[in-house]
Design an enzyme around this catalytic site. Structure first.
Site, PDB file in Angstrom:
ATOM      1  N   GLY A   8       2.882  -1.238   4.278  1.00 36.06           N
ATOM      2  CA  GLY A   8       2.871   0.178   3.922  1.00 36.06           C
ATOM      3  C   GLY A   8       4.274   0.674   3.606  1.00 36.06           C
ATOM      4  N   GLY A   9       4.882   1.342   4.572  1.00 38.65           N
ATOM      5  CA  GLY A   9       6.172   2.006   4.365  1.00 38.65           C
ATOM      6  C   GLY A   9       7.214   1.139   3.664  1.00 38.65           C
ATOM      7  N   GLU A  12      -6.724   5.002   7.706  1.00 42.63           N
ATOM      8  CA  GLU A  12      -6.470   6.418   7.389  1.00 42.63           C
ATOM      9  C   GLU A  12      -7.694   7.035   6.717  1.00 42.63           C
ATOM     10  OE1 GLU A  12      -2.786   5.761   5.323  1.00 42.63           O
ATOM     11  OE2 GLU A  12      -1.859   5.230   7.229  1.00 42.63           O
ATOM     12  N   GLU A  66      -5.636  -4.689  10.455  1.00 42.37           N
ATOM     13  CA  GLU A  66      -4.621  -3.665  10.672  1.00 42.37           C
ATOM     14  C   GLU A  66      -4.931  -2.899  11.948  1.00 42.37           C
ATOM     15  OE1 GLU A  66      -2.455  -2.619   6.778  1.00 42.37           O
ATOM     16  OE2 GLU A  66      -4.165  -1.280   6.970  1.00 42.37           O
ATOM     17  N   GLY A  93       2.344   2.291  10.754  1.00 46.15           N
ATOM     18  CA  GLY A  93       3.332   3.359  10.628  1.00 46.15           C
ATOM     19  C   GLY A  93       4.022   3.737  11.924  1.00 46.15           C
ATOM     20  N   HIS A 149      -9.475   1.480   4.773  1.00 42.10           N
ATOM     21  CA  HIS A 149      -8.210   1.645   5.481  1.00 42.10           C
ATOM     22  C   HIS A 149      -8.408   2.637   6.631  1.00 42.10           C
ATOM     23  CE1 HIS A 149      -4.099   2.812   6.377  1.00 42.10           C
ATOM     24  NE2 HIS A 149      -3.721   1.686   5.806  1.00 42.10           N
ATOM     25  N   ASN A 169       0.866  -1.181   0.000  1.00 40.38           N
ATOM     26  CA  ASN A 169       0.000   0.000   0.000  1.00 40.38           C
ATOM     27  C   ASN A 169       0.901   1.230   0.000  1.00 40.38           C
ATOM     28  OD1 ASN A 169      -1.803   2.067   0.501  1.00 40.38           O
ATOM     29  ND2 ASN A 169      -2.268   1.428   2.606  1.00 40.38           N
ATOM     30  N   TRP A 170       0.991   1.865  -1.146  1.00 40.19           N
ATOM     31  CA  TRP A 170       1.919   2.999  -1.278  1.00 40.19           C
ATOM     32  C   TRP A 170       1.394   4.291  -0.652  1.00 40.19           C
ATOM     33  CZ3 TRP A 170       4.088   2.740  -6.997  1.00 40.19           C
ATOM     34  CH2 TRP A 170       4.965   1.648  -7.082  1.00 40.19           C
ATOM     35  N   LYS A 171       0.112   4.317  -0.352  1.00 39.72           N
ATOM     36  CA  LYS A 171      -0.490   5.556   0.188  1.00 39.72           C
ATOM     37  C   LYS A 171      -0.200   6.715  -0.767  1.00 39.72           C
ATOM     38  CE  LYS A 171      -0.068   3.417   4.661  1.00 39.72           C
ATOM     39  NZ  LYS A 171       0.027   3.532   6.109  1.00 39.72           N
ATOM     40  N   SER A 227       3.248  -2.067  10.366  1.00 42.71           N
ATOM     41  CA  SER A 227       4.686  -2.149  10.674  1.00 42.71           C
ATOM     42  C   SER A 227       5.315  -3.494  10.320  1.00 42.71           C
ATOM     43  CB  SER A 227       4.948  -1.793  12.149  1.00 42.71           C
ATOM     44  OG  SER A 227       4.584  -0.447  12.398  1.00 42.71           O
TER      45      SER A 227
HETATM   46  P1  PGA Z   1       2.844   0.335   7.587  1.00 45.77           P
HETATM   47  O1  PGA Z   1       1.386   0.567   6.951  1.00 45.77           O
HETATM   48  O2  PGA Z   1       3.348  -0.969   7.046  1.00 45.77           O
HETATM   49  O3  PGA Z   1       3.657   1.520   7.132  1.00 45.77           O
HETATM   50  O4  PGA Z   1       2.656   0.284   9.073  1.00 45.77           O
HETATM   51  C1  PGA Z   1       0.489  -0.492   6.741  1.00 45.77           C
HETATM   52  C2  PGA Z   1      -0.786   0.021   6.129  1.00 45.77           C
HETATM   53  O5  PGA Z   1      -1.233   1.120   6.476  1.00 45.77           O
HETATM   54  O6  PGA Z   1      -1.408  -0.648   5.263  1.00 45.77           O
END
Ligand code: PGA
Length: 254
Positions: A233-234, A96, A166, A172, A94, A10-12, A212
């Site tokens: 994510g990251g 966010e 999640e 994050g 998600h 997930n590149w956001k 994470s």
């Molecule tokens: P993260 O994000 O791996 O940076 O914690 C995961 C996500 O939000 O899908």
């Protein structure tokens, strides 16, 4: 037998079309040695980067969608449009989007249904906040998110839908859930899915862990029976690190 695992990136709000094109080409090259039957790889860039990604040997995913096909909905993108450009999966709900953009269980449900109607596989995200875990209500929170998000939803086969657990406190933050914390929740999710879709389908829907995830913690998570892959994510922004997670998972598959 465990269902075929998924590694989804997930590149956001990262990587425009030029970067996505380069990443997609490099990823396709590096996936050459990974048998397709071992792991499904998904990359979810921002909308504008989807056409540049050109998935080969992996799948593309959107990060959100609207539920109507067309109309006066300024700023939105429809399932039909995603289908037209060959998108395979779409992240829905998600945290966010729930926290920053007013996503609700009702809108999540509308999106899941609209995607399935167009043959795009939703990746339905659920997860509790830290205060909900501290209050001991995390299982009920997630059960509710699932039943609301899947209201009136039917599937033809268990690969049609993916669930991602999640925990909000793990996204994050570097505070990954312990494998046991994740597994306990995945068991709760599995029970709900089996009740909802029957033992056969519900028992084989892929449930991913996200929050994470990195190359150091993925194996401990994958050791657990009900963890069928990761939403990353990251770390998915870095090709080498993303590939190393894919390789670690592929290596484990018989
Ligand atoms: P993260 O994000 O791996 O940076 O914690 C995961 C996500 O939000 O899908």
């Amino acid at each position: 037998m465990k269902p075929r695992p998924i590694v989804a990136g997930n590149w956001k709000l990262n990587k425009g079309p030029a970067e996505a094109r380069a990443f997609g080409e490099a990823l396709a090259g590096r996936l050459g040695d990974v048998p397709r039957s071992k792991v499904d790889v998904i990359v979810a860039p921002p909308f504008v980067s989807l056409p540049a990604l050109k998935p080969q040997g992996f799948f593309s995913g959107a990060q959100d969608v609207y539920w109507e096909d067309k109309g006066a909905f300024t700023g939105e993108v429809s399932p039909a449009m995603l289908k037209e450009i060959g998108v395979d999966y779409c992240i829905v709900g998600h945290s966010e989007r729930r926290q920053l953009f007013g996503e609700t269980d009702r809108t999540v449900n509308l999106k899941v249904s609209a995607l399935l109607a167009k043959g795009i596989r939703p990746i339905l995200c659920v997860g509790e906040k830290l205060e909900e875990r501290k209050a001991g209500i995390m299982y009920n929170v997630v059960r509710f998110q699932l039943s609301a998000g899947l209201f009136d939803v039917s599937i033809k086969n268990p690969e049609d839908i993916v669930v991602a657990y999640e925990p909000v406190w793990a996204i994050g933050t570097g505070n990954v859930a312990t494998p046991q914390q994740a597994e306990d929740m995945h068991e709760v999710i599995r029970q709900s899915l089996e009740k909802r879709f029957g033992i056969d389908d519900g028992g084989r829907i892929r449930i991913l862990y996200g929050g994470s995830v990195n190359g150091d913690n993925i194996e401990g998570l994958m050791d657990k029976d009900q963890i069928n892959g990761a939403l990353v994510g990251g770390v998915s922004l870095d090709l080498d690190k993303f590939i190393s997670i894919i390789n670690l998972i592929a290596k484990r598959e018989k």
